[in-house]
Design an enzyme around this catalytic site. Structure first.
Site, short mmCIF file in Angstrom:
data_model
loop_
_atom_site.label_atom_id
_atom_site.label_comp_id
_atom_site.label_asym_id
_atom_site.label_seq_id
_atom_site.Cartn_x
_atom_site.Cartn_y
_atom_site.Cartn_z
N LYS A 131 0.84 -1.20 0.00
CA LYS A 131 0.00 0.00 0.00
C LYS A 131 0.88 1.25 0.00
CE LYS A 131 -1.89 2.56 3.27
NZ LYS A 131 -1.84 3.90 2.68
N GLU A 147 4.21 6.52 15.98
CA GLU A 147 2.89 6.27 16.57
C GLU A 147 2.19 5.09 15.88
OE1 GLU A 147 0.55 9.72 15.99
OE2 GLU A 147 -1.24 8.76 16.85
N GLY A 205 3.62 2.88 13.93
CA GLY A 205 4.48 1.71 14.10
C GLY A 205 4.20 0.98 15.41
N GLU A 259 10.42 0.74 10.31
CA GLU A 259 11.39 1.82 10.07
C GLU A 259 10.63 3.11 10.37
OE1 GLU A 259 13.01 4.71 8.93
OE2 GLU A 259 12.96 4.12 6.81
#
Ligand code: NDP
Length: 491
Positions: free
Chosen positions: A195, A250, A252, A269
């Site tokens: 995406k 946030e 992640g 990452e």
């Protein structure tokens, strides 16, 4: 009249030295009115759409699919099918052929991709042309080379592909992040559902054309567009074996929470607040160039941007003077102009976040400097900014601004520089400027950062692993290390 007078007559001195416009032509890009999702090698008409725009002009560019759970499911089914029925069993040398083809096609079509990247994302054409595109192609070349050598990369460990990889990427380097994700996944024999970010889907969609040109088997790479909800549907799908995410800390953290206990592999990452540390024995003019490249490259929309400058006290004044003078020469404006140094901010939302943090910096007592600069009337823009008189506790020294904003702090000794540089929840990158090799090594051993650049900044190479410590995430992308997250090792 002397010879010299005659020559001077023929070459009059220009009235001023401003640059003439040098716009790159848009004609090479053929936009469709609307785009669907690329699933199983076919374009699938989306149930819902949204408009993608050019952040430099707010001009609508195309209608894009807003991926639903059902569409994500169709993409995962296609990826699973392609994985089970051919791709994972293909000899590495055959997979490599496809990757080499993709790399070469990207090179052949690089101008088209570069123009589209700048149009949809707002980054200067000279960056998309000279950095994003060559690096994206280089990633495919590099991982093509590994595809048939996995047994040598991991001797005696019998590497096997993981399965279906769900990949979610941000808007700051749309095609390059796609290459970072897709190239190692395919090299290792996985299939992909990717995406792109909501604001920058167009180069990922053009990439589907490259996949067809390369005759990649249907379903090996599937692209589903949409916003965070589409991303969440990929994360939650039980048919996905591995998630690779690049974006905010946030989101992640939220992904890590959702995946706990599912057995899915994960690499994150995330953000950064890199220290760029300048010692008084460095080549000052080169350091100024490195500082400018470190924070104003790509409008500062760079996770490893050198957003905290640490200047040794003895050179603080000349360094800041030179930096301010250099800022006056930066050209802000049309991303498609070949002379532009700083392009448009990627979205209205990101601009609002930058403005909020800059206001916080002023309120907390930092001193702001912005060079005189006329911004275009339409679109999203922010003047390259330097804050001096910054305390470590200020939000502008702690939080990721993700914009063209530099905070300058000072230090006296190498020990103090290390302590201040490490005083952040992040740990993605750092820079050290000094003429002493031993000091570079001393600093690099103590800086808690995944990458430490010495006398340079923002240098990338597909052979070199990239990733973070602490809240900057875990797992490495690039290099041999970048293969590991896409492999399992059954003994
Ligand atoms: P996000 O982390 O929201 O976006 C990254 C990607 O994740 C996008 O594709 C996004 O979709 C998708 N996403 C959003 N929510 C979810 C979810 N719940 N589950 C799965 N995927 C999701 O970053 P933002 O664009 O909102 O930027 C916010 C801040 O993050 C920036 O100001 C910057 O500080 C930082 N950032 C850091 C990046 C880095 O490389 N370190 C990159 C981008 C941002 P969508 O595009 O629709 O939001």
């Amino acid at each position: 009249m002397t010879d010299l007078d005659r020559k001077q007559d023929r070459a009059p001195v220009p009235k001023d030295w401003t640059y003439a416009p040098a716009p790159e032509s848009r004609d090479i890009v053929r936009l469709r009115e609307r785009y669907g999702h690329f699933i199983g090698g076919e374009w699938i008409e989306p149930a819902e759409t949204y408009q993608t725009i050019s952040p430099a002009t707010e001009e609508p560019l195309a209608l894009i699919g807003e991926g639903t759970e059902g569409e994500v499911d169709a993409a995962v089914v296609a990826a699973r099918d392609a994985f089970a029925n051919g791709w994972s069993a293909l000899p590495g040398s055959e997979r490599a052929k496809y990757l080499f083809r993709i790399a070469r096609i990207l090179q052949e079509r690089s101008r088209e991709f570069a123009v589209l990247e700048s149009l949809n994302g707002g980054k200067p054409i000279k960056e998309s042309r000279d950095v994003d595109l060559p690096l994206a192609a280089a990633h495919f070349f590099y991982y093509a080379g590994w595809a048939d050598k996995l047994e040598y990369a991991f001797p005696n460990r019998r590497p096997k592909p993981v399965g279906v990889a769900g990949q979610i990427i941000p808007w700051n380097f749309p095609l390059l992040m796609l290459a970072w994700k897709i190239a190692p996944a395919l090299a290792c024999g996985n299939t992909v559902v990717l995406k792109p970010a909501e604001t920058t889907p167009l180069t990922a969609l053009l990439f589907c054309d490259v996949l067809r040109q390369a005759e990649l088997p249907p379903g090996v790479v599937n692209i589903v567009t949409g916003d965070g909800r589409t991303g969440a549907a990929i994360v939650d799908h039980p048919g996905v074996d591995k998630i690779a995410f690049t974006g905010s800390t946030e989101v992640g953290k939220a992904i890590q929470r959702r995946l706990a206990g599912t057995g899915k592999k994960l690499t994150l990452e995330l953000g950064g607040k890199a220290a760029n540390i300048v010692f008084d024995d460095c080549a000052l003019d080169q350091a100024v160039e490195g500082i400018v490249n470190g924070i104003y490259f790509n409008q500062g929309h760079v996770c490893c941007a050198g957003s905290r400058l640490f200047a040794q006290e003895s050179i603080y004044e000349p360094l800041v003077d030179k930096l301010k003078r250099r800022l006056e020469t930066l050209r802000v404006g049309d991303p498609l102009d070949k002379n532009t140094d700083v392009g448009a901010i990627n979205s209205k939302m990101q601009l609002e976040r930058i403005v909020e943090l800059v206001e916080a910096g002023k309120d907390e007592g930092a001193e702001i400097y912005q060079p005189p600069c006329r911004l275009p009337e339409k679109g999203y823009w922010f003047v390259p900014t330097v804050f001096t008189n910054v305390a470590q506790s200020y939000r502008i020294a702690q939080e990721e601004i993700f914009g063209p904003v530099l905070s300058v702090l000072t230090f006296r000794t190498p020990e103090e520089a290390v302590e201040k540089a490490n005083n952040t929840p992040y740990g993605l990158s750092a820079g050290v400027w000094t003429e002493k090799g031993s000091r570079i090594l001393w600093m690099a051993q103590r800086l808690r950062a995944g990458v430490v650049w010495a006398n340079t900044f923002n240098r990338f190479d597909p052979t070199s692993p990239f990733g973070g410590y602490k809240e900057s995430g875990f797992g490495r992308e690039g290099g041999l290390h970048g293969l590991e997250p896409y492999l399992r090792f059954d003994e």
